[in-house]
Design a protein around this motif. Structure first.
Motif, PDB file in Angstrom:
ATOM      1  N   THR A  69       0.832  -1.209   0.000  1.00 14.56           N
ATOM      2  CA  THR A  69       0.000   0.000   0.000  1.00 14.56           C
ATOM      3  C   THR A  69       0.867   1.259   0.000  1.00 14.56           C
ATOM      4  OG1 THR A  69      -1.796  -1.131   1.162  1.00 14.56           O
ATOM      5  CG2 THR A  69      -1.787   1.269   1.236  1.00 14.56           C
ATOM      6  N   VAL A  70       1.894   1.258   0.839  1.00 15.28           N
ATOM      7  CA  VAL A  70       2.790   2.416   0.902  1.00 15.28           C
ATOM      8  C   VAL A  70       3.568   2.571  -0.397  1.00 15.28           C
ATOM      9  CG1 VAL A  70       4.809   3.374   2.077  1.00 15.28           C
ATOM     10  CG2 VAL A  70       2.983   2.332   3.411  1.00 15.28           C
ATOM     11  N   VAL A  71       4.076   1.461  -0.929  1.00 12.55           N
ATOM     12  CA  VAL A  71       4.871   1.519  -2.157  1.00 12.55           C
ATOM     13  C   VAL A  71       4.046   2.017  -3.343  1.00 12.55           C
ATOM     14  CG1 VAL A  71       6.118   0.114  -3.853  1.00 12.55           C
ATOM     15  CG2 VAL A  71       6.500  -0.253  -1.414  1.00 12.55           C
ATOM     16  N   LEU A  72       2.801   1.564  -3.427  1.00  7.63           N
ATOM     17  CA  LEU A  72       1.966   1.895  -4.586  1.00  7.63           C
ATOM     18  C   LEU A  72       1.278   3.253  -4.476  1.00  7.63           C
ATOM     19  CD1 LEU A  72       0.302  -1.583  -5.224  1.00  7.63           C
ATOM     20  CD2 LEU A  72       2.224  -0.555  -6.462  1.00  7.63           C
ATOM     21  N   MET A  73       1.026   3.709  -3.245  1.00  7.11           N
ATOM     22  CA  MET A  73       0.249   4.933  -3.069  1.00  7.11           C
ATOM     23  C   MET A  73       1.096   6.159  -2.732  1.00  7.11           C
ATOM     24  SD  MET A  73      -3.156   3.517  -1.100  1.00  7.11           S
ATOM     25  CE  MET A  73      -3.964   5.111  -1.273  1.00  7.11           C
ATOM     26  N   GLN A  74       2.374   5.949  -2.406  1.00  4.34           N
ATOM     27  CA  GLN A  74       3.238   7.077  -2.094  1.00  4.34           C
ATOM     28  C   GLN A  74       4.445   7.065  -3.027  1.00  4.34           C
ATOM     29  OE1 GLN A  74       3.972   7.951   2.076  1.00  4.34           O
ATOM     30  NE2 GLN A  74       2.322   6.586   2.728  1.00  4.34           N
ATOM     31  N   ASP A  75       5.022   8.215  -3.208  1.00  2.00           N
ATOM     32  CA  ASP A  75       6.163   8.355  -4.117  1.00  2.00           C
ATOM     33  C   ASP A  75       7.453   7.972  -3.377  1.00  2.00           C
ATOM     34  OD1 ASP A  75       7.699   8.921  -6.298  1.00  2.00           O
ATOM     35  OD2 ASP A  75       7.668  11.094  -6.006  1.00  2.00           O
ATOM     36  N   VAL A  76       7.586   6.684  -3.070  1.00  2.00           N
ATOM     37  CA  VAL A  76       8.697   6.233  -2.238  1.00  2.00           C
ATOM     38  C   VAL A  76      10.033   6.334  -2.952  1.00  2.00           C
ATOM     39  CG1 VAL A  76       7.215   4.691  -0.896  1.00  2.00           C
ATOM     40  CG2 VAL A  76       8.352   3.826  -2.940  1.00  2.00           C
ATOM     41  N   TRP A  77      10.029   6.332  -4.283  1.00  3.14           N
ATOM     42  CA  TRP A  77      11.292   6.358  -5.017  1.00  3.14           C
ATOM     43  C   TRP A  77      11.943   7.738  -4.984  1.00  3.14           C
ATOM     44  CZ3 TRP A  77      11.999   1.505  -5.376  1.00  3.14           C
ATOM     45  CH2 TRP A  77      10.935   0.634  -5.650  1.00  3.14           C
ATOM     46  N   HIS A  78      11.145   8.768  -4.789  1.00  2.00           N
ATOM     47  CA  HIS A  78      11.691  10.121  -4.788  1.00  2.00           C
ATOM     48  C   HIS A  78      11.520  10.837  -3.444  1.00  2.00           C
ATOM     49  CE1 HIS A  78      10.604   9.227  -9.052  1.00  2.00           C
ATOM     50  NE2 HIS A  78      11.816   9.717  -9.257  1.00  2.00           N
ATOM     51  N   TRP A  83      11.256   6.589   3.487  1.00  2.00           N
ATOM     52  CA  TRP A  83      12.206   5.474   3.557  1.00  2.00           C
ATOM     53  C   TRP A  83      12.253   4.792   4.929  1.00  2.00           C
ATOM     54  CZ3 TRP A  83      16.898   7.971   0.518  1.00  2.00           C
ATOM     55  CH2 TRP A  83      16.511   8.138  -0.822  1.00  2.00           C
ATOM     56  N   PRO A  84      12.282   5.539   6.039  1.00  2.22           N
ATOM     57  CA  PRO A  84      12.276   4.851   7.334  1.00  2.22           C
ATOM     58  C   PRO A  84      11.050   3.956   7.520  1.00  2.22           C
ATOM     59  CG  PRO A  84      12.925   7.135   7.615  1.00  2.22           C
ATOM     60  CD  PRO A  84      12.447   7.006   6.210  1.00  2.22           C
ATOM     61  N   LEU A  85       9.887   4.411   7.050  1.00  4.16           N
ATOM     62  CA  LEU A  85       8.681   3.600   7.159  1.00  4.16           C
ATOM     63  C   LEU A  85       8.823   2.321   6.349  1.00  4.16           C
ATOM     64  CD1 LEU A  85       5.763   3.279   8.169  1.00  4.16           C
ATOM     65  CD2 LEU A  85       5.010   4.496   6.112  1.00  4.16           C
ATOM     66  N   LEU A  86       9.442   2.417   5.166  1.00  2.28           N
ATOM     67  CA  LEU A  86       9.650   1.224   4.345  1.00  2.28           C
ATOM     68  C   LEU A  86      10.556   0.218   5.053  1.00  2.28           C
ATOM     69  CD1 LEU A  86      10.107   2.658   0.723  1.00  2.28           C
ATOM     70  CD2 LEU A  86       8.144   1.439   1.658  1.00  2.28           C
ATOM     71  N   VAL A  87      11.586   0.700   5.708  1.00  2.00           N
ATOM     72  CA  VAL A  87      12.487  -0.196   6.445  1.00  2.00           C
ATOM     73  C   VAL A  87      11.723  -0.944   7.527  1.00  2.00           C
ATOM     74  CG1 VAL A  87      14.508  -0.306   7.961  1.00  2.00           C
ATOM     75  CG2 VAL A  87      14.543   1.178   5.945  1.00  2.00           C
TER      76      VAL A  87
END
Length: 359
Positions: A69-78, A83-87
């Protein structure tokens, strides 16, 4: 179809080797030399491990859904702020999956049991680091922002997680080549002093948790009210309270082996402490994620103006370093167990051999 499948037989505590016996659990043990197929089939029969597996396997999919959900709905690449939430979310997927796999395949052999739980301990340590990374980015109290403690917080957390993995692995067998080798398992301290082994294991995870949560312990009342400086009060604190309460409940269940200790044999299949430990831990992680996401959104503008920039090295770099060193530690502790000794027969329940190779 399930009626056509012959499910593996289960055994009592006196029919399995000491390495497989659990405190106050009398029945429901799987064969200590189970095949991989038997281990998978045991997921669909009631043993003393069945709910241990499912209480972590099912939450893995929930945490994976949160990650996607976070990867698809937020601009995690930029957007480095995510990033801390992804970790944290990645570590939340890894630790229950590693635990469910460890409980599933831990009865293939004595060596497999130890190695499975070595990986389990490494995954828990990674989750501890994931928590520290998000706390540093989103949860740090206002008064501690950019302090010396804040600057070295992640570095100390990485060191703690490495020590945690090493101490947890040590608690099972001791030091490789010194306390055990491929010819003989002296099983110190777990066999000679099981309570000492358990104490070392609990402390190895308790200390990183307490350090990681220092920012939380400072934030809420009454301590915040007494200090009256640099406090952070928002709606996320109530969720942090729930997470902390469930974390202490999880530690209590792990340390006391309640309720099975009060009635040995009554909670062999449903309701023993390890199952409750899994459930409380997962629910606590759920509240932790909610609290962190709330802090992340409520404090974003304030943190972006005052906090140091979030870097790749302080997030994914720290996690990669922790994973790499933990894998080396697990390899070193497993090396002796991976070597096959000669002229040794595996002992099966009731003293019979099952035509299987030695550990």
């Amino acid at each position: 179809m399930l009626s056509l499948i012959r499910l593996p037989r289960v055994f009592t505590v006196h029919q399995v080797p000491k390495a497989f016996q659990e405190d106050s659990i009398i029945s429901g043990y799987r064969h200590p030399r189970s095949s991989a197929t038997d281990c998978v089939l045991s997921l669909f029969q009631l043993t003393n491990e069945t709910l241990n597996i499912w209480t972590h396997f099912l939450p893995t999919w929930y945490f994976l859904w949160k990650l996607l959900t976070v990867v698809l709905m937020q601009d995690v690449w930029h957007d480095a702020y995510t990033w801390p939430l992804l970790v944290l979310l990645v570590s939340c997927c890894v630790y229950p999956l590693a635990s469910s796999c460890a409980h599933t395949f831990s009865t293939m052999s004595t060596s497999a049991r130890h190695i499975c739980f070595f990986f389990d301990y490494g995954a828990i340590s990674l989750y501890s680091l994931g928590s520290a990374v998000t706390y540093s980015a989103y949860v740090m109290p206002d008064g501690w922002l950019n302090s010396t403690f804040h600057k070295y917080f992640i570095s100390i957390a990485v060191f703690n997680t490495i020590i945690s993995t090493a101490m947890a692995c040590y608690s099972r067998l001791g030091l490789p080549f010194l306390h055990y080798n491929h010819d003989t398992l002296k099983r110190f301290p777990e066999c000679q002093s099981p309570k000492l082994g358990q104490l070392i294991r609990i402390l190895s995870f308790a200390f990183p948790y307490l350090f990681d949560n220092l920012p939380l312990f400072y934030r809420p009342p009454p301590l915040c009210v007494l200090v009256r400086e640099g406090c952070t009060v928002n709606d996320a604190n109530a969720l942090h309270y729930r997470h902390i309460a469930l974390a202490f409940l999880t530690a209590f269940l792990c340390a006391t082996h309640l309720p099975e200790r009060l009635a040995p044999g009554r909670f062999d299949f449903i309701g023993h402490s390890h199952q409750l430990f899994h459930v409380s831990g997962v629910i606590g992680t759920h509240f932790q994620m909610q609290a962190i996401e709330m802090d992340m959104h409520l404090r974003r503008q304030w943190l972006s103006e005052r906090s140091a920039p979030i870097t790749l090295s302080g997030t994914f770099g720290a996690a990669a370093l922790c994973v790499s060193i933990s894998l080396v530690i697990i390899y070193l502790f497993s090396l002796c167990l991976l070597r096959r000794p000669t002229n040794r027969k595996a002992q099966c329940p009731n003293g019979k051999t099952r035509g299987c190779s030695s550990d």
